[in-house]
Design a protein around this motif. Structure first.
Motif, PDB file in Angstrom:
ATOM      1  N   LEU A 210      34.831  41.480 -25.862  1.00  0.00           N
ATOM      2  CA  LEU A 210      35.013  42.340 -27.036  1.00  0.00           C
ATOM      3  C   LEU A 210      36.114  41.761 -27.921  1.00  0.00           C
ATOM      4  CD1 LEU A 210      34.455  44.947 -28.618  1.00  0.00           C
ATOM      5  CD2 LEU A 210      36.149  46.080 -27.152  1.00  0.00           C
ATOM      6  N   VAL A 211      35.701  41.375 -29.138  1.00  0.00           N
ATOM      7  CA  VAL A 211      36.649  40.759 -30.066  1.00  0.00           C
ATOM      8  C   VAL A 211      37.480  41.850 -30.749  1.00  0.00           C
ATOM      9  CG1 VAL A 211      36.920  39.267 -32.073  1.00  0.00           C
ATOM     10  CG2 VAL A 211      35.043  38.873 -30.459  1.00  0.00           C
ATOM     11  N   ALA A 212      38.776  41.676 -30.801  1.00  0.00           N
ATOM     12  CA  ALA A 212      39.671  42.652 -31.445  1.00  0.00           C
ATOM     13  C   ALA A 212      40.914  41.921 -31.939  1.00  0.00           C
ATOM     14  CB  ALA A 212      40.052  43.764 -30.465  1.00  0.00           C
ATOM     15  N   GLY A 213      41.780  42.654 -32.597  1.00  0.00           N
ATOM     16  CA  GLY A 213      43.041  42.080 -33.057  1.00  0.00           C
ATOM     17  C   GLY A 213      42.956  41.565 -34.480  1.00  0.00           C
ATOM     18  N   ASP A 218      40.536  30.117 -40.888  1.00  0.00           N
ATOM     19  CA  ASP A 218      41.025  28.814 -40.413  1.00  0.00           C
ATOM     20  C   ASP A 218      41.777  28.901 -39.076  1.00  0.00           C
ATOM     21  OD1 ASP A 218      40.001  27.460 -42.649  1.00  0.00           O
ATOM     22  OD2 ASP A 218      41.782  27.981 -43.827  1.00  0.00           O
ATOM     23  N   GLN A 219      41.382  29.847 -38.271  1.00  0.00           N
ATOM     24  CA  GLN A 219      41.917  29.923 -36.913  1.00  0.00           C
ATOM     25  C   GLN A 219      40.850  29.422 -35.925  1.00  0.00           C
ATOM     26  OE1 GLN A 219      42.950  34.056 -36.520  1.00  0.00           O
ATOM     27  NE2 GLN A 219      45.030  33.760 -37.359  1.00  0.00           N
ATOM     28  N   THR A 220      41.289  28.673 -34.919  1.00  0.00           N
ATOM     29  CA  THR A 220      40.350  28.106 -33.948  1.00  0.00           C
ATOM     30  C   THR A 220      40.458  28.853 -32.622  1.00  0.00           C
ATOM     31  OG1 THR A 220      40.481  25.914 -34.971  1.00  0.00           O
ATOM     32  CG2 THR A 220      39.652  26.039 -32.698  1.00  0.00           C
ATOM     33  N   TYR A 221      39.288  29.243 -32.125  1.00  0.00           N
ATOM     34  CA  TYR A 221      39.234  29.950 -30.837  1.00  0.00           C
ATOM     35  C   TYR A 221      38.310  29.174 -29.889  1.00  0.00           C
ATOM     36  CZ  TYR A 221      41.594  33.710 -33.239  1.00  0.00           C
ATOM     37  OH  TYR A 221      42.509  34.438 -33.949  1.00  0.00           O
ATOM     38  N   ASN A 222      38.722  29.109 -28.617  1.00  0.00           N
ATOM     39  CA  ASN A 222      37.996  28.316 -27.614  1.00  0.00           C
ATOM     40  C   ASN A 222      37.493  29.208 -26.484  1.00  0.00           C
ATOM     41  OD1 ASN A 222      38.822  25.844 -28.940  1.00  0.00           O
ATOM     42  ND2 ASN A 222      40.843  26.173 -28.010  1.00  0.00           N
ATOM     43  N   PHE A 223      36.277  28.927 -26.056  1.00  0.00           N
ATOM     44  CA  PHE A 223      35.732  29.514 -24.834  1.00  0.00           C
ATOM     45  C   PHE A 223      35.449  28.357 -23.875  1.00  0.00           C
ATOM     46  CE2 PHE A 223      35.621  33.472 -26.772  1.00  0.00           C
ATOM     47  CZ  PHE A 223      35.017  34.444 -25.974  1.00  0.00           C
ATOM     48  N   GLN A 224      36.114  28.384 -22.743  1.00  0.00           N
ATOM     49  CA  GLN A 224      35.828  27.373 -21.714  1.00  0.00           C
ATOM     50  C   GLN A 224      34.915  28.019 -20.681  1.00  0.00           C
ATOM     51  OE1 GLN A 224      38.802  25.926 -18.781  1.00  0.00           O
ATOM     52  NE2 GLN A 224      38.447  23.915 -19.706  1.00  0.00           N
ATOM     53  N   ALA A 287      45.645  35.355 -33.615  1.00  0.00           N
ATOM     54  CA  ALA A 287      46.096  36.546 -32.900  1.00  0.00           C
ATOM     55  C   ALA A 287      44.945  37.384 -32.363  1.00  0.00           C
ATOM     56  CB  ALA A 287      46.962  37.397 -33.826  1.00  0.00           C
ATOM     57  N   ALA A 288      43.700  36.953 -32.570  1.00  0.00           N
ATOM     58  CA  ALA A 288      42.568  37.729 -32.072  1.00  0.00           C
ATOM     59  C   ALA A 288      42.570  37.738 -30.546  1.00  0.00           C
ATOM     60  CB  ALA A 288      41.263  37.147 -32.585  1.00  0.00           C
ATOM     61  N   THR A 289      42.047  38.822 -29.969  1.00  0.00           N
ATOM     62  CA  THR A 289      41.969  38.954 -28.508  1.00  0.00           C
ATOM     63  C   THR A 289      40.523  39.140 -28.084  1.00  0.00           C
ATOM     64  OG1 THR A 289      42.262  41.357 -28.623  1.00  0.00           O
ATOM     65  CG2 THR A 289      44.259  40.004 -28.387  1.00  0.00           C
ATOM     66  N   PHE A 290      40.277  38.807 -26.806  1.00  0.00           N
ATOM     67  CA  PHE A 290      38.935  38.951 -26.238  1.00  0.00           C
ATOM     68  C   PHE A 290      39.070  39.717 -24.925  1.00  0.00           C
ATOM     69  CE2 PHE A 290      39.164  35.066 -28.673  1.00  0.00           C
ATOM     70  CZ  PHE A 290      38.042  35.130 -29.489  1.00  0.00           C
ATOM     71  N   ASN A 295      30.548  41.334 -15.016  1.00  0.00           N
ATOM     72  CA  ASN A 295      29.659  42.259 -14.302  1.00  0.00           C
ATOM     73  C   ASN A 295      29.345  41.710 -12.914  1.00  0.00           C
ATOM     74  OD1 ASN A 295      29.636  43.796 -16.580  1.00  0.00           O
ATOM     75  ND2 ASN A 295      27.757  42.919 -17.393  1.00  0.00           N
ATOM     76  N   GLY A 296      30.353  41.589 -12.074  1.00  0.00           N
ATOM     77  CA  GLY A 296      30.151  41.093 -10.717  1.00  0.00           C
ATOM     78  C   GLY A 296      30.442  42.172  -9.704  1.00  0.00           C
ATOM     79  N   ASP A 297      30.166  41.862  -8.468  1.00  0.00           N
ATOM     80  CA  ASP A 297      30.343  42.855  -7.408  1.00  0.00           C
ATOM     81  C   ASP A 297      31.775  43.347  -7.315  1.00  0.00           C
ATOM     82  OD1 ASP A 297      27.725  42.771  -6.700  1.00  0.00           O
ATOM     83  OD2 ASP A 297      27.998  41.154  -5.258  1.00  0.00           O
ATOM     84  N   THR A 298      32.728  42.485  -7.502  1.00  0.00           N
ATOM     85  CA  THR A 298      34.122  42.880  -7.303  1.00  0.00           C
ATOM     86  C   THR A 298      34.942  42.766  -8.581  1.00  0.00           C
ATOM     87  OG1 THR A 298      34.696  40.633  -6.626  1.00  0.00           O
ATOM     88  CG2 THR A 298      34.048  42.154  -4.897  1.00  0.00           C
ATOM     89  N   GLN A 299      34.320  42.349  -9.681  1.00  0.00           N
ATOM     90  CA  GLN A 299      35.067  42.198 -10.924  1.00  0.00           C
ATOM     91  C   GLN A 299      35.157  43.531 -11.656  1.00  0.00           C
ATOM     92  OE1 GLN A 299      36.573  39.451 -11.726  1.00  0.00           O
ATOM     93  NE2 GLN A 299      35.757  38.247 -10.045  1.00  0.00           N
ATOM     94  N   ALA A 300      36.312  43.849 -12.127  1.00  0.00           N
ATOM     95  CA  ALA A 300      36.518  45.084 -12.889  1.00  0.00           C
ATOM     96  C   ALA A 300      36.834  44.734 -14.331  1.00  0.00           C
ATOM     97  CB  ALA A 300      37.650  45.897 -12.279  1.00  0.00           C
ATOM     98  N   ALA A 301      36.566  45.681 -15.241  1.00  0.00           N
ATOM     99  CA  ALA A 301      36.853  45.448 -16.649  1.00  0.00           C
ATOM    100  C   ALA A 301      38.341  45.197 -16.827  1.00  0.00           C
ATOM    101  CB  ALA A 301      36.411  46.654 -17.479  1.00  0.00           C
ATOM    102  N   ALA A 302      38.681  44.236 -17.650  1.00  0.00           N
ATOM    103  CA  ALA A 302      40.091  43.920 -17.868  1.00  0.00           C
ATOM    104  C   ALA A 302      40.264  43.207 -19.189  1.00  0.00           C
ATOM    105  CB  ALA A 302      40.623  43.055 -16.733  1.00  0.00           C
ATOM    106  N   THR A 303      41.400  43.397 -19.781  1.00  0.00           N
ATOM    107  CA  THR A 303      41.748  42.621 -20.969  1.00  0.00           C
ATOM    108  C   THR A 303      42.474  41.385 -20.489  1.00  0.00           C
ATOM    109  OG1 THR A 303      41.937  44.606 -22.302  1.00  0.00           O
ATOM    110  CG2 THR A 303      42.972  42.632 -23.166  1.00  0.00           C
ATOM    111  N   SER A 304      41.760  40.284 -20.493  1.00  0.00           N
ATOM    112  CA  SER A 304      42.304  39.084 -19.887  1.00  0.00           C
ATOM    113  C   SER A 304      41.689  37.871 -20.563  1.00  0.00           C
ATOM    114  CB  SER A 304      41.982  39.067 -18.390  1.00  0.00           C
ATOM    115  OG  SER A 304      42.274  37.820 -17.829  1.00  0.00           O
ATOM    116  N   ASN A 305      42.367  36.743 -20.452  1.00  0.00           N
ATOM    117  CA  ASN A 305      41.797  35.512 -21.000  1.00  0.00           C
ATOM    118  C   ASN A 305      41.066  34.702 -19.939  1.00  0.00           C
ATOM    119  OD1 ASN A 305      43.936  34.623 -19.509  1.00  0.00           O
ATOM    120  ND2 ASN A 305      44.780  33.272 -21.089  1.00  0.00           N
ATOM    121  N   SER A 306      40.831  35.303 -18.776  1.00  0.00           N
ATOM    122  CA  SER A 306      40.113  34.592 -17.706  1.00  0.00           C
ATOM    123  C   SER A 306      39.341  35.591 -16.854  1.00  0.00           C
ATOM    124  CB  SER A 306      41.106  33.822 -16.827  1.00  0.00           C
ATOM    125  OG  SER A 306      40.427  33.159 -15.785  1.00  0.00           O
ATOM    126  N   GLN A 307      38.076  35.311 -16.654  1.00  0.00           N
ATOM    127  CA  GLN A 307      37.225  36.111 -15.776  1.00  0.00           C
ATOM    128  C   GLN A 307      36.158  35.211 -15.166  1.00  0.00           C
ATOM    129  OE1 GLN A 307      37.237  38.770 -14.331  1.00  0.00           O
ATOM    130  NE2 GLN A 307      38.153  40.449 -15.496  1.00  0.00           N
TER     131      GLN A 307
END
Length: 512
Positions: A210-213, A218-224, A287-290, A295-307
Motif C-alpha cells: 500500500l503506497v502512502a506518504g 523525480d524520486q526513485t523507488y526500488n522493489f527488490q 518519503a513515500a512508504t510501502f 499472505n503467508g501462513d505465519t506472515q502478519a500485516a506490517a508496515t515494513s520495507n521487507s516481507q
C-alpha cells in the motif's frame, strides 16, 4: 650268609632291570608318538589342560569355516551393491541427457527401463548359499569367536551384519502406535490474507504493498524481488501513478514466477514459486512508504520495507525430537490416495522424507512435484509437495509396526518422457545412488571386520597348538639321549642279573 633259596643280589638286580625296562619302554613310546604326555596316566593335570585346549582348537576350526562362509556371503552382497551403484550411474547419465529438449526421450526412457530391470536382476541374484543380503532387513549373525571364562564357561560371539535392502518392495503400512504427531502438514498455495490455506491447490501466494506518504516528482523507488531489483522514477505526486509505475516495471522485468497487478494505490505481487520463498524489499530516495502485507501462513500485516512471500508448495515437516524405528510408517494422502513409506533399520527422518518423495514421484501423479529440504533454523526435514493442477486435499498420518520399504522403491517407475518426470528422476537418482553407496560401504566395513577376525582366529589357533605342544610334546633331543643311556643301563642290568644268578653256583664248591 649264603642261601640257595634266597638270592638277594639277584632280586635287587631284577628290580633294577625292571625299572630300566619300564623307563626304556616309556622313552620308546615317547619316540614313537612324539608325546611326553600321551595319556592321563602320564600326567593327569597336563593331559586335562591339553584336552581342553584341543577341544577349543577344533571349535576354532569350525569358527574359521563360519567366518569364511560369512566373508563370502558379504563379498557377494558388496559386489552386488557396487554393481548396482555402477548401473545407477549409467542411469544418471541417461537422465541427465534427458534434460535437453532436443533429445529422443522415448529412447532414453527405454534405456532407463532396461537398466532398472538389470538392477532388479542383480539384486535378486546376489545370494551365496541361499543367503541374499540385498533383500529384507533382518540382520545376519556370523559366528566369530569362542570365549572361555576363568570358571570354564564357554560362550560364542557373533559379528552382526545388517542387510541392505535394495529391492523395489513397497513395504507394508503399520498397524501399531499412532505416529501422526511426528509429522505436521502445512497447506500452501492460494493462501488467503489471514494466512489460512483453503486447499492444496495451484494458486499463487500474494503480497500487497500500500503506497502512502509524501510523493514528489523525480524520486526513485526500488522493489527488490527474489534478488532482482526493479526501479521506477516518479513523474507526478500521485500515489496511484507510483503504484501503477512500479507494477508495470515489475511485470516488464520478467522475474520468474512473479506477476504484479494494481488497484489504485495498492500493488499486489503474486508468486507461483513452487518450492522457494520470495523475499521482497523496498527502498527509495523519497518519503513515500510501502506497507507490505505477506499472505503467508505465519506472515502478519506490517508496515515494513521487507516481507517474504511463502512458497506455493505444501509441506510435511518431520519432528526434530522424535526418533525413527524400523517399521515406522508414514503416509501422505493426496486427493484421497495413499502414498506410504516404511522405515528400515537405522533410518532417520531424512530417509523418511526422501523415501516418501520417491514413492510419490514413482506414482506419476499429474501436476504433482516434490522436493526435500532441511529447515535452516530448526534443522527439521521437510517434504514439499507442489500441486500445479486442480485443488485437492493433502493429509499425513503415521503408525508403527510396518514392514520396511525397499531402498530402491520407485526406481522402476522413473519417467524421463516429461519435464516433470525428468526433474523428479534427476533428484531421486541421487538418493538411490547415495543409498547403494552407503550399502556397499557397510558391506565393505563388515567384510573387513570378518577378514580381520578370520586372520586373528587363524593366528590364535596356531598359538593354541603351539601351547599344547609345549605341554605334551616330547623333547626329542633329550629323549634320544635318554634312550641311549637306558639301553646301556639295560645291558648293564642284564649283566648284573647274570652275575647275581651265578652266585649260588659257588656253594657247590663247599660239597666237593
Amino acid at each position: 650268609m649264603s642261601s640257595i633259596l634266597t638270592n638277594n643280589s639277584a632280586m635287587v638286580a631284577l628290580q633294577t632291570l625292571k625299572s630300566i625296562n619300564m623307563d626304556l619302554s616309556k622313552t620308546q613310546a615317547m619316540i614313537s608318538t612324539g608325546k611326553e604326555v600321551g595319556s592321563a596316566r602320564d600326567n593327569s593335570a597336563v593331559w586335562a589342560i591339553s584336552k581342553v585346549m584341543e577341544s577349543d582348537v577344533k571349535g576354532f576350526k569350525a569358527i574359521s569355516e563360519s567366518l569364511s562362509l560369512g566373508s563370502s556371503s558379504v563379498a557377494v552382497a558388496r559386489n552386488g551393491a557396487e554393481t548396482v551403484t555402477d548401473l545407477l550411474n549409467d542411469m544418471k547419465e541417461k537422465i541427465v541427457a534427458a534434460q535437453g529438449e532436443n533429445v529422443d526421450r522415448t529412447k532414453l526412457q527405454a534405456d532407463v527401463e532396461a537398466l532398472s530391470g538389470q538392477i532388479a536382476s542383480v539384486v535378486g541374484a546376489a545370494q551365496f548359499n541361499g543367503l541374499n543380503m540385498l533383500q529384507g532387513t533382518e540382520s545376519v549373525d556370523i559366528l566369530s569367536s569362542l570365549d572361555r571364562s576363568n570358571d570354564g564357561t564357554v560362550t560364542s560371539s557373533n559379528i552382526t551384519v545388517g542387510r541392505q535392502d535394495l529391492s523395489f518392495d513397497a513395504g507394508v503400512y503399520g498397524t501399531g502406535a499412532d505416529l501422526s504427531a511426528n509429522a505436521t502438514t502445512t497447506l500452501g498455495g492460494n493462501l488467503a490474507a489471514d494466512g489460512t490455506g483453503d486447499a492444496f491447490s495451484n494458486g499463487a501466494n500474494e503480497l500487497t504493498a500500500l503506497v502512502a506518504g509524501t510523493i514528489a516528482a523525480d524520486q526513485t523507488y526500488n522493489f527488490q524481488i527474489a534478488g532482482e531489483t526493479v526501479s521506477f522514477t516518479t513523474a507526478t505526486t500521485s500515489a496511484d501513478d507510483l503504484a501503477a509505475g512500479i507494477t508495470a516495471a515489475i511485470n516488464a522485468a520478467g522475474i520468474e514466477d512473479i506477476t504484479a497487478s494494481v488497484n489504485t494505490a495498492t500493488i499486489t505481487i503474486a508468486s507461483t514459486s513452487k518450492f522457494d520463498a520470495v523475499e521482497v524489499n523496498t527502498s527509495g530516495t523519497g518519503a513515500a512508504t510501502f506497507a507490505l502485507t505477506a499472505n503467508g501462513d505465519t506472515q502478519a500485516a506490517a508496515t515494513s520495507n521487507s516481507q517474504t512471500i511463502t512458497a506455493r508448495a505444501s509441506e510435511i515437516e518431520f519432528s526434530t525430537t522424535a526418533g525413527v524405528s524400523e517399521g515406522d510408517s508414514y503416509r501422505a494422502a493426496i486427493g484421497g490416495v495413499n502414498y506410504d513409506y516404511v522405515a528400515g533399520p537405522g533410518e532417520t527422518f531424512e530417509d523418511v522424507a526422501r523415501g516418501l518423495k520417491t514413492v510419490i514421484d514413482g506414482a506419476g501423479i499429474e501436476n504433482i512435484e516434490t522436493r526435500v529440504r532441511q529447515d535452516e533454523t530448526t534443522g527439521a526435514w521437510v517434504l514439499q509437495i507442489d500441486n500445479d493442477g486442480a485443488a485437492q486435499t493433502l493429509t499425513d498420518v503415521g503408525a508403527a509396526g510396518g514392514e520396511a520399504t525397499g531402498g530402491l522403491v520407485g526406481l522402476d517407475k522413473l519417467d524421463v518422457t516429461t519435464d516433470e518426470g525428468v526433474r523428479a528422476a534427476l533428484a531421486n537418482i541421487e538418493t538411490y545412488i547415495d543409498t547403494t553407496i552407503d550399502s556397499a560401504a557397510q558391506f565393505g566395513s563388515s567384510q573387513g571386520r570378518i577378514d580381520t577376525q578370520s586372520e586373528f582366529i587363524s593366528n590364535l589357533t596356531d598359538s593354541l597348538r603351539s601351547g599344547i605342544g609345549a605341554l605334551v610334546d616330547a623333547d626329542m633331543e633329550e629323549t634320544s639321549a635318554r634312550l641311549q643311556a637306558l639301553q646301556v643301563q639295560q645291558q648293564l642290568g642284564v649283566q648284573s642279573l647274570s652275575i647275581a644268578n651265578q652266585a649260588p653256583q659257588t656253594i657247590l664248591s663247599l660239597f666237593r
